[in-house]
Design an enzyme around this catalytic site. Structure first.
Site, PDB file in Angstrom:
ATOM      1  N   LYS B 183     -12.716 -36.997 -68.546  1.00 44.13           N
ATOM      2  CA  LYS B 183     -12.386 -38.410 -68.697  1.00 44.13           C
ATOM      3  C   LYS B 183     -12.938 -39.186 -67.507  1.00 44.13           C
ATOM      4  CE  LYS B 183      -8.995 -41.023 -67.398  1.00 44.13           C
ATOM      5  NZ  LYS B 183      -9.669 -42.305 -67.097  1.00 44.13           N
ATOM      6  N   GLU B 257      -9.006 -33.300 -55.422  1.00 45.83           N
ATOM      7  CA  GLU B 257      -9.786 -33.901 -54.334  1.00 45.83           C
ATOM      8  C   GLU B 257      -9.307 -35.341 -54.233  1.00 45.83           C
ATOM      9  OE1 GLU B 257     -11.782 -36.025 -52.435  1.00 45.83           O
ATOM     10  OE2 GLU B 257     -13.622 -35.716 -53.617  1.00 45.83           O
ATOM     11  N   CYS B 291     -14.002 -41.550 -50.623  1.00 45.26           N
ATOM     12  CA  CYS B 291     -12.749 -40.915 -50.205  1.00 45.26           C
ATOM     13  C   CYS B 291     -12.871 -40.332 -48.795  1.00 45.26           C
ATOM     14  CB  CYS B 291     -12.336 -39.839 -51.191  1.00 45.26           C
ATOM     15  SG  CYS B 291     -13.679 -38.767 -51.682  1.00 45.26           S
TER      16      CYS B 291
END
Lengths: 287, 480
Positions: B183, B257, B291
């Protein structure tokens, strides 16, 4: 039979290298395989668990920073101590697990051999799990396995000695520290093991052993922010396993699922790698 | 000095965008049965690019069943050497269509074309090429003599590097013999759908890769589907928690993650010119939507003034604007929601008493933009030093000794990455051993490679992507 009265042992907890009673003042009966009282074991409370986590946290950086060779030496020393007290362990597991003397000898042999096997990994695991990585570009890039930190473990319910060391040894040999809940129905070998650990040059706080009910302290340990990973190997109750796994999510702890298996099997690297992370370092190359 | 550049826009004609996209299930594009649709928008122009389907629970179920059937009937029986060839095909097809995919990524995401073209797309192709080679060598990878995949992997990826995150998820999953339902993030579905066409072009067996578009509800249905055997998620720590809770007590494998608040540590003996570039690359690359961004600059007190002066001077030269322009350094913020989040944290920085400096640049009238921002006078208690901003906002703190740098760097629940700038090798290695981070860049920052394991510690998650270690995320752990 002489008429001397035997001096019996009081079984206590093992926290930060010493043997306190539970702060709750509570104990519970540990029975042999036929239901006869063996001794009263300390019933660990949440506060005992908190003290154990504090000790494990405080001990972890120093333990991890120690030379791997030195960690291996200390683990090997534990195996030597076990060998010297093997009669005691044979008697104890004969009583609490209901094993024949011959089976008990086999289990103690396997236990000592497992310590020796894991001890040897201390200064080898990095070479097996680590790597130098061929990246595209002028960089030296390497990966090393690093300890996760403080692990809270639930020891196998059935295998009170071999199962226990099969859980503890792979956690600590790589530089983690552990708070371990002993098999609730068979807690005595765990405390005798603690007596070995206490006299083996193992720094205080690296291994902490609690006796009592996993339902009482397990979920609380699972949520503790100073615990970095869970080993649910010995959790034999699905609802407790789920509750602890949910608790782990609060601070994103890895939780090794329940697995009370045949502890005589070759363990492989699964447990060693479960409680290590990979750290990768990049550095440019140039003149 | 005047650094005006003539416009140098990449051609939009390189890519054809359909008006409407279905879901990619069992090798075909199909319309949702119980879902709806939503619009995907170019964040630089607010132009509607396409209408994308939103998969409902029944659609997710169809996708999982297709993946399960493909696993049982085809993929688990195929020799690794044959799986490898499909992955090599995909790698080549991506390389061949990389310019088109770069344009599509930039239109849908808002990132500068220079980055999608020079960073994202080459890494995407390389990732498939790298893992293709592992597919027939798994028994030599050190996990097991007979490594076993999970089966059906549910994969949920973020919007910051849409196709690259897809590659990080799908390539190792397929190489190890899993089938996948992926997704993409709802604001950046288009390159995942283009990837579905590439799977068709590669004649990948139907059902091996399924793409279900949608928002968090679609993701939740996927994660909680009982026939999913493995969940891999990249995104925020909060959603990571929800996922870990949702699958607690199941036998599903999990890798996460998550967020980060990386320290980029500059010592007084650092190569300062390189360090300035590294600081800029660390936090302003991809608008700070990274990130592992170096969002906390820890600078040694003796060089703090010098570093800040050079940094501000460098930031005034960054060009913010049309992401399709080949000279653009800073593109658009991906969505109004993300813009609001960044603006809220900038306001918190002001309110808590940090000093804000903003690079002088004109923001376009349409779309969502934030100029490169630097906060000084930041303390460890400030929200802008603790929370992941995921935008072009740098918080500057100082330190005196290496020990203090380590303590400050590790003073966060996160542990994804860290940077060290020093010419002293012994100090760099000393620091690297003590920093709690999964990736450490020394005298560089934000480097990625398929052969280099990536992932975090603490609340940045567990599991690795990339390298031999990345295979472990998709092989069942053997524990005895």
């Amino acid at each position: 039979m002489d008429d001397r009265v035997e001096v019996r042992k009081t079984y206590k907890l093992f926290i930060n290298g010493v043997f306190p009673r539970s702060e709750s003042g509570r104990t519970y009966p540990a029975l042999d395989s036929k239901g006869k009282l063996l001794a009263h074991a300390a019933l660990a409370s949440r506060k005992d668990a908190r003290d154990a986590v504090l000790a494990a946290r405080a001990a972890q950086p120093g333990w991890a920073a120690r030379d791997a060779y030195s960690r291996g030496q200390i683990l090997y020393r534990i195996a030597e101590m076990l060998e010297g007290r093997r009669d005691q362990f044979e008697t104890e597991i004969t009583r609490c697990e209901g094993l024949s003397a011959r089976r008990a000898t086999g289990v103690v042999n396997a236990t000592i051999d497992r310590w020796v096997w894991y001890a040897g990994w201390a200064d080898k695991i990095t070479q097996v799990l680590g790597s130098s990585n061929q990246v595209s570009g002028p960089y030296f890039n390497f990966s090393v396995p690093t300890p996760t930190g403080v692990v809270a473990a639930v020891a196998p319910a059935r295998s009170s000695l071999l199962g226990l060391v099969s859980v503890i040894a792979p956690i600590i040999v790589t530089g983690n520290t552990v708070v371990c809940l002993a098999a609730p129905e068979k807690p005595l070998p765990a405390i005798s093991l603690a007596e070995v650990l206490a006299t083996s040059d193992l720094p205080a706080g690296v291994v902490n052993i609690l006796t009592g009910q996993p339902h009482t302290v397990g979920p609380w340990l699972a949520e503790h922010a100073d615990v970095n990973a869970l080993d649910l190997s010995g959790v034999d109750d699905d609802s407790l396993a789920t509750e602890m796994a949910v608790g782990a999510a609060g601070t994103i702890k890895y939780a090794l699922p329940p697995c009370d298996s045949d502890w005589t099997l070759d363990p492989g690297l699964g447990r060693l790698s479960a409680f290590m992370n990979t750290t990768t370092v990049w550095h440019p190359q140039g003149r | 000095m005047n650094f005006d550049y003539a416009p140098a826009p990449e051609s939009r004609d390189l890519v054809t965008i359909d008006a409407h996209y279905g879901l990619f299930i069992d090798g075909e594009f199909v319309e949702p049965t119980d879902g709806t649709s939503f619009k995907t928008i170019n964040p630089a122009t607010e132009e509607v690019l396409a209408e994308v389907s939103e998969a409902g629970p029944n659609d997710v179920d169809r996708a999982v069943r297709a993946a399960q059937a493909a696993y049982a009937k085809v993929w688990s029986k195929m020799p690794g050497a044959e799986r490898a060839k499909y992955l090599y095909r995909i790698a080549r097809l991506i390389a061949e269509r990389s310019r088109e995919l770069a344009v599509l990524e930039t239109l849908d995401n808002g990132k500068p074309i220079r980055e999608s073209r020079d960073v994202d797309m080459p890494l995407v192709s390389a990732h498939f090429f790298y893992y293709a080679g592992w597919a027939d060598k798994l028994e030599h990878a050190g996990f097991s003599d007979a490594p076993r995949p999970y089966g059906v992997a549910a994969q949920i990826i973020p919007w910051n590097f849409p196709l690259l995150m897809l590659a990080w998820k799908i390539a190792p999953a397929l190489a190890t013999g899993n089938t996948v339902v992926l997704k993409p993030a709802e604001t950046t579905s288009l390159t995942a759908l283009a990837f579905a066409q590439i799977c068709q072009d590669a004649e990948l067996p139907a059902g091996v890769v399924n793409i279900v578009t949608g928002d968090g509800a679609t993701g939740r249905a996927l994660v909680e589907h009982p026939d999913v055997n493995k969940v891999a998620f990249t995104g925020s720590t909060e959603v990571g928690r929800q996922i870990q809770r949702a699958i607690a007590g199941t036998t599903k494998g999990l890798t996460l993650e998550l967020g980060g608040k990386a320290a980029n540590i500059v010592f007084d003996d650092a190569p300062l010119d390189e360090a300035i570039e590294g600081i800029v690359n660390g936090i302003y690359f991809n608008q700070g939507h990274v990130c592992c961004a170096g969002s906390r600059l820890l600078v040694q007190e003796s060089v703090a003034d010098d570093v800040l002066e050079r940094l501000k001077s460098r930031l005034t030269m960054l060009r913010l604007g049309d992401p399709m322009d080949k000279n653009t350094d800073i593109g658009a913020i991906n969505s109004p929601a993300q813009h609001a989040r960044i603006a809220e944290l900038i306001a918190a920085g002001d309110e808590e008493g940090a000093q804000r400096w903003t690079a002088p640049c004109v923001l376009p009238d349409k779309g969502w933009w934030i100029a490169p921002t630097v906060f000084t006078g930041v303390t460890q208690a400030h929200r802008i030093a603790r929370e992941e901003i995921f935008g072009p906002v740098l918080s500057v703190l100082s330190f005196r000794t290496p020990e203090e740098a380590v303590i400050k760097a590790n003073n966060t629940p996160y542990g994804l990455s860290a940077g060290i700038w020093s010419e002293k090798g012994s100090r760099t290695l000393w620091m690297a051993e003590r920093l709690q981070a999964g990736v450490i860049w020394a005298n560089t920052f934000n480097r990625f490679d398929p052969a280099s394991p990536f992932g975090g510690v603490k609340e940045s998650g567990f599991g690795r992507e990339g390298g031999r270690q990345g295979l472990g995320a998709y092989l069942q752990r053997e524990v005895r």
